[in-house]
Design a protein around this motif. Structure first.
Motif, PDB file in Angstrom:
ATOM      1  N   ASN A 269      19.402  19.671 -19.808  1.00 29.92           N
ATOM      2  CA  ASN A 269      18.107  19.597 -20.485  1.00 29.92           C
ATOM      3  C   ASN A 269      18.192  18.889 -21.830  1.00 29.92           C
ATOM      4  O   ASN A 269      17.193  18.371 -22.321  1.00 29.92           O
ATOM      5  CB  ASN A 269      17.502  20.990 -20.645  1.00 29.92           C
ATOM      6  CG  ASN A 269      16.798  21.443 -19.391  1.00 29.92           C
ATOM      7  OD1 ASN A 269      16.312  20.633 -18.613  1.00 29.92           O
ATOM      8  ND2 ASN A 269      16.748  22.738 -19.176  1.00 29.92           N
ATOM      9  N   TYR A 270      19.370  18.824 -22.409  1.00 26.63           N
ATOM     10  CA  TYR A 270      19.569  18.086 -23.663  1.00 26.63           C
ATOM     11  C   TYR A 270      19.222  16.607 -23.464  1.00 26.63           C
ATOM     12  O   TYR A 270      18.730  15.951 -24.375  1.00 26.63           O
ATOM     13  CB  TYR A 270      21.014  18.254 -24.135  1.00 26.63           C
ATOM     14  CG  TYR A 270      21.327  17.581 -25.439  1.00 26.63           C
ATOM     15  CD1 TYR A 270      20.959  18.165 -26.645  1.00 26.63           C
ATOM     16  CD2 TYR A 270      22.002  16.369 -25.478  1.00 26.63           C
ATOM     17  CE1 TYR A 270      21.250  17.563 -27.858  1.00 26.63           C
ATOM     18  CE2 TYR A 270      22.302  15.754 -26.677  1.00 26.63           C
ATOM     19  CZ  TYR A 270      21.923  16.352 -27.866  1.00 26.63           C
ATOM     20  OH  TYR A 270      22.214  15.732 -29.063  1.00 26.63           O
ATOM     21  N   TYR A 271      19.451  16.097 -22.250  1.00 22.02           N
ATOM     22  CA  TYR A 271      19.186  14.692 -21.940  1.00 22.02           C
ATOM     23  C   TYR A 271      17.930  14.497 -21.097  1.00 22.02           C
ATOM     24  O   TYR A 271      17.601  13.374 -20.731  1.00 22.02           O
ATOM     25  CB  TYR A 271      20.386  14.092 -21.190  1.00 22.02           C
ATOM     26  CG  TYR A 271      21.666  14.193 -21.971  1.00 22.02           C
ATOM     27  CD1 TYR A 271      21.909  13.352 -23.048  1.00 22.02           C
ATOM     28  CD2 TYR A 271      22.621  15.147 -21.657  1.00 22.02           C
ATOM     29  CE1 TYR A 271      23.080  13.449 -23.780  1.00 22.02           C
ATOM     30  CE2 TYR A 271      23.786  15.259 -22.388  1.00 22.02           C
ATOM     31  CZ  TYR A 271      24.015  14.412 -23.444  1.00 22.02           C
ATOM     32  OH  TYR A 271      25.168  14.522 -24.179  1.00 22.02           O
ATOM     33  N   CYS A 272      17.243  15.585 -20.786  1.00 25.58           N
ATOM     34  CA  CYS A 272      16.060  15.529 -19.935  1.00 25.58           C
ATOM     35  C   CYS A 272      14.892  14.834 -20.644  1.00 25.58           C
ATOM     36  O   CYS A 272      14.686  15.002 -21.844  1.00 25.58           O
ATOM     37  CB  CYS A 272      15.643  16.950 -19.535  1.00 25.58           C
ATOM     38  SG  CYS A 272      14.296  17.009 -18.349  1.00 25.58           S
ATOM     39  N   LYS A 273      14.134  14.073 -19.861  1.00 23.67           N
ATOM     40  CA  LYS A 273      12.930  13.446 -20.412  1.00 23.67           C
ATOM     41  C   LYS A 273      11.960  14.543 -20.836  1.00 23.67           C
ATOM     42  O   LYS A 273      11.851  15.570 -20.176  1.00 23.67           O
ATOM     43  CB  LYS A 273      12.272  12.554 -19.365  1.00 23.67           C
ATOM     44  CG  LYS A 273      13.114  11.358 -18.990  1.00 23.67           C
ATOM     45  CD  LYS A 273      12.408  10.544 -17.930  1.00 23.67           C
ATOM     46  CE  LYS A 273      13.212   9.325 -17.547  1.00 23.67           C
ATOM     47  NZ  LYS A 273      12.504   8.484 -16.568  1.00 23.67           N
ATOM     48  N   GLU A 274      11.266  14.287 -21.938  1.00 26.43           N
ATOM     49  CA  GLU A 274      10.357  15.319 -22.453  1.00 26.43           C
ATOM     50  C   GLU A 274       9.110  14.680 -23.039  1.00 26.43           C
ATOM     51  O   GLU A 274       9.196  13.784 -23.878  1.00 26.43           O
ATOM     52  CB  GLU A 274      11.066  16.155 -23.507  1.00 26.43           C
ATOM     53  CG  GLU A 274      10.288  17.343 -23.964  1.00 26.43           C
ATOM     54  CD  GLU A 274      11.079  18.259 -24.887  1.00 26.43           C
ATOM     55  OE1 GLU A 274      10.536  19.293 -25.267  1.00 26.43           O
ATOM     56  OE2 GLU A 274      12.225  17.917 -25.240  1.00 26.43           O
ATOM     57  N   ASP A 275       7.978  15.135 -22.579  1.00 26.90           N
ATOM     58  CA  ASP A 275       6.690  14.708 -23.124  1.00 26.90           C
ATOM     59  C   ASP A 275       5.925  15.960 -23.532  1.00 26.90           C
ATOM     60  O   ASP A 275       5.783  16.254 -24.700  1.00 26.90           O
ATOM     61  CB  ASP A 275       5.923  13.885 -22.091  1.00 26.90           C
ATOM     62  CG  ASP A 275       4.581  13.386 -22.620  1.00 26.90           C
ATOM     63  OD1 ASP A 275       4.422  13.291 -23.852  1.00 26.90           O
ATOM     64  OD2 ASP A 275       3.700  13.084 -21.801  1.00 26.90           O
TER      65      ASP A 275
ATOM     66  N   ARG B 259      18.007  10.137 -14.976  1.00 25.96           N
ATOM     67  CA  ARG B 259      19.159  10.803 -14.347  1.00 25.96           C
ATOM     68  C   ARG B 259      19.938  11.630 -15.376  1.00 25.96           C
ATOM     69  O   ARG B 259      21.150  11.492 -15.547  1.00 25.96           O
ATOM     70  CB  ARG B 259      20.052   9.783 -13.646  1.00 25.96           C
ATOM     71  CG  ARG B 259      19.331   9.117 -12.497  1.00 25.96           C
ATOM     72  CD  ARG B 259      20.259   8.393 -11.597  1.00 25.96           C
ATOM     73  NE  ARG B 259      19.488   7.814 -10.496  1.00 25.96           N
ATOM     74  CZ  ARG B 259      20.031   7.229  -9.468  1.00 25.96           C
ATOM     75  NH1 ARG B 259      21.320   7.135  -9.366  1.00 25.96           N
ATOM     76  NH2 ARG B 259      19.263   6.739  -8.528  1.00 25.96           N
ATOM     77  N   TRP B 260      19.210  12.500 -16.044  1.00 25.97           N
ATOM     78  CA  TRP B 260      19.756  13.290 -17.138  1.00 25.97           C
ATOM     79  C   TRP B 260      20.946  14.157 -16.737  1.00 25.97           C
ATOM     80  O   TRP B 260      21.835  14.393 -17.548  1.00 25.97           O
ATOM     81  CB  TRP B 260      18.667  14.114 -17.813  1.00 25.97           C
ATOM     82  CG  TRP B 260      17.823  14.927 -16.885  1.00 25.97           C
ATOM     83  CD1 TRP B 260      18.057  16.190 -16.444  1.00 25.97           C
ATOM     84  CD2 TRP B 260      16.596  14.513 -16.275  1.00 25.97           C
ATOM     85  NE1 TRP B 260      17.048  16.592 -15.594  1.00 25.97           N
ATOM     86  CE2 TRP B 260      16.137  15.590 -15.468  1.00 25.97           C
ATOM     87  CE3 TRP B 260      15.830  13.354 -16.325  1.00 25.97           C
ATOM     88  CZ2 TRP B 260      14.960  15.536 -14.737  1.00 25.97           C
ATOM     89  CZ3 TRP B 260      14.660  13.306 -15.582  1.00 25.97           C
ATOM     90  CH2 TRP B 260      14.229  14.381 -14.810  1.00 25.97           C
ATOM     91  N   CYS B 261      20.995  14.610 -15.495  1.00 29.00           N
ATOM     92  CA  CYS B 261      22.149  15.417 -15.056  1.00 29.00           C
ATOM     93  C   CYS B 261      23.406  14.576 -14.944  1.00 29.00           C
ATOM     94  O   CYS B 261      24.505  15.041 -15.256  1.00 29.00           O
ATOM     95  CB  CYS B 261      21.860  16.108 -13.728  1.00 29.00           C
ATOM     96  SG  CYS B 261      20.583  17.360 -13.857  1.00 29.00           S
ATOM     97  N   GLU B 262      23.258  13.346 -14.508  1.00 26.03           N
ATOM     98  CA  GLU B 262      24.413  12.439 -14.444  1.00 26.03           C
ATOM     99  C   GLU B 262      24.940  12.158 -15.846  1.00 26.03           C
ATOM    100  O   GLU B 262      26.149  12.100 -16.064  1.00 26.03           O
ATOM    101  CB  GLU B 262      24.042  11.138 -13.735  1.00 26.03           C
ATOM    102  CG  GLU B 262      23.799  11.295 -12.263  1.00 26.03           C
ATOM    103  CD  GLU B 262      25.027  11.793 -11.513  1.00 26.03           C
ATOM    104  OE1 GLU B 262      26.145  11.311 -11.785  1.00 26.03           O
ATOM    105  OE2 GLU B 262      24.860  12.671 -10.653  1.00 26.03           O
ATOM    106  N   GLU B 263      24.032  11.989 -16.780  1.00 30.19           N
ATOM    107  CA  GLU B 263      24.440  11.761 -18.174  1.00 30.19           C
ATOM    108  C   GLU B 263      25.198  12.969 -18.701  1.00 30.19           C
ATOM    109  O   GLU B 263      26.252  12.841 -19.334  1.00 30.19           O
ATOM    110  CB  GLU B 263      23.211  11.483 -19.049  1.00 30.19           C
ATOM    111  CG  GLU B 263      23.536  11.171 -20.486  1.00 30.19           C
ATOM    112  CD  GLU B 263      24.216   9.830 -20.683  1.00 30.19           C
ATOM    113  OE1 GLU B 263      24.889   9.671 -21.724  1.00 30.19           O
ATOM    114  OE2 GLU B 263      24.083   8.935 -19.834  1.00 30.19           O
ATOM    115  N   ALA B 264      24.664  14.149 -18.452  1.00 30.89           N
ATOM    116  CA  ALA B 264      25.337  15.377 -18.901  1.00 30.89           C
ATOM    117  C   ALA B 264      26.703  15.516 -18.244  1.00 30.89           C
ATOM    118  O   ALA B 264      27.683  15.871 -18.900  1.00 30.89           O
ATOM    119  CB  ALA B 264      24.461  16.593 -18.589  1.00 30.89           C
TER     120      ALA B 264
END
Length: 114
Positions: free
Chosen positions: A36-42, A89-94
């Motif tokens: 979630n640190y890298y998850c897109k957020e609006d 792809r925030w999970c891949e980044e994490a």
């Protein structure tokens, strides 16, 4: 003199299963936080959906909104006005950044619950 040992396999199996589930829940929680640190957020709904729908005791992390899959797999851009670390792809980044740390935590949890 004789020694009699009685082993209750069901009791041992239950203890191991319970320990694994407890450890998996803790590790899943850490991984969810890192993702979630890298998850897109609006509006915050995408991240909130991961807290609602993930099944941590089973090791399942789930982002469930009508647009979650599209945001993850298709839309390669990420606005960084709300979350400066956001990426597709925030999970891949994490995973790329934290997999060694996750492996150490998994080993520590395994030793803790022996």
């Amino acid at each position: 003199m004789s020694v009699k040992i009685q082993i209750d396999g069901n009791k041992i199996a239950a203890k191991i299963d319970n320990a694994w589930k407890s450890g998996l829940e803790m590790l899943s929680s850490e991984i969810l936080k890192d993702c979630n640190y890298y998850c897109k957020e609006d509006t915050g709904m995408l991240i909130m959906s991961s807290f609602i729908h993930s099944r941590l005791r089973e090791g399942l992390l789930i982002w469930q909104t009508p647009y979650a899959a599209r945001q993850y797999y298709e839309i390669r851009t990420a606005y960084k006005d709300v979350n400066h670390n956001a990426t597709w792809r925030w999970c891949e980044e994490a995973k790329n950044r934290h997999k060694d740390e996750w492996a150490r935590k998994a080993q520590a949890i395994t030793r803790l619950y022996k």
